[in-house]
Design a protein around this motif. Structure first.
Motif, short mmCIF file in Angstrom:
data_model
loop_
_atom_site.label_atom_id
_atom_site.label_comp_id
_atom_site.label_asym_id
_atom_site.label_seq_id
_atom_site.Cartn_x
_atom_site.Cartn_y
_atom_site.Cartn_z
N GLU A 43 -11.71 20.79 -29.41
CA GLU A 43 -11.54 20.21 -27.76
C GLU A 43 -12.60 20.98 -26.86
N GLY A 84 -4.55 19.44 -22.74
CA GLY A 84 -5.21 18.10 -23.62
C GLY A 84 -4.11 17.01 -23.62
N LYS A 92 -5.18 21.80 -32.37
CA LYS A 92 -5.34 21.83 -31.21
C LYS A 92 -4.85 22.91 -30.38
#
Length: 174
Positions: A43, A84, A92
């Motif tokens: 990310e 996100g 994540k």
């Protein structure tokens, strides 16, 4: 008898070479253990130009964090939620800490900083190096790095484990 002796010598030499190769490749010489292990969350975040000067920095000499030279009492208050897409996987991050480092910092400066973050259960970090220029939209894009483990002062590896409070920061910590 000559062929028999030659065959025995050749078989012996082949076994000796095979044994030497086996020993060479399995001798157990271990690579040195790293000071820290980082992973990636896959990310990125944008750190806007107006925020760049106020990113926290770690002072190795004093062992603490500062914002523009002023000490920060609780680095956990600077953790930001990650916005996100809605899919949260094991890779994540739910939150991250944006920090700044000098472009020439090496493992001797990074290990104590990462150790301090791991002890605070802050495992996902967006690191902005000095000298990064903001892009056309006015910010810099950096990857969120995941701290896997860091060696402490005694050489013992400390795994970074996200605490519940660090995983879901309150609205006051934004």
């Amino acid at each position: 008898m000559m062929a028999r002796t030659r065959r025995a010598l050749l078989v012996g030499a082949a076994l000796l070479l095979a044994g030497g190769n086996l020993w060479w490749f399995t001798r157990g010489k271990q690579a040195p253990e790293p000071d820290f292990v980082l992973g990636t969350t896959w990310e990125q975040v944008e750190i806007t130009a107006d925020v760049l000067p106020s990113l926290p920095r770690f002072d190795v000499v004093h062992g603490g964090w500062s914002d523009r030279g002023r000490p920060i009492s609780a680095i956990g208050d600077r953790v930001r939620p990650f916005h996100g897409d809605d899919v949260i996987s094991e890779f994540k991050p739910r939150s991250y800490l944006a920090i700044a480092i000098a472009a020439d910092e090496g493992p001797q400066e990074l290990r104590p900083m990462l150790l301090d973050l791991a002890r605070a259960s802050i495992c996902d970090v967006a690191v902005v190096q000095d000298g990064m220029k903001p892009g056309t939209r006015g910010g810099v894009y950096v990857d969120i790095q995941h701290i896997v483990s860091v060696r402490d002062e005694r050489g013992k590896a400390l795994d970074c484990i996200v605490a519940q409070s660090a995983a879901a920061p309150s609205s006051a910590s934004r």
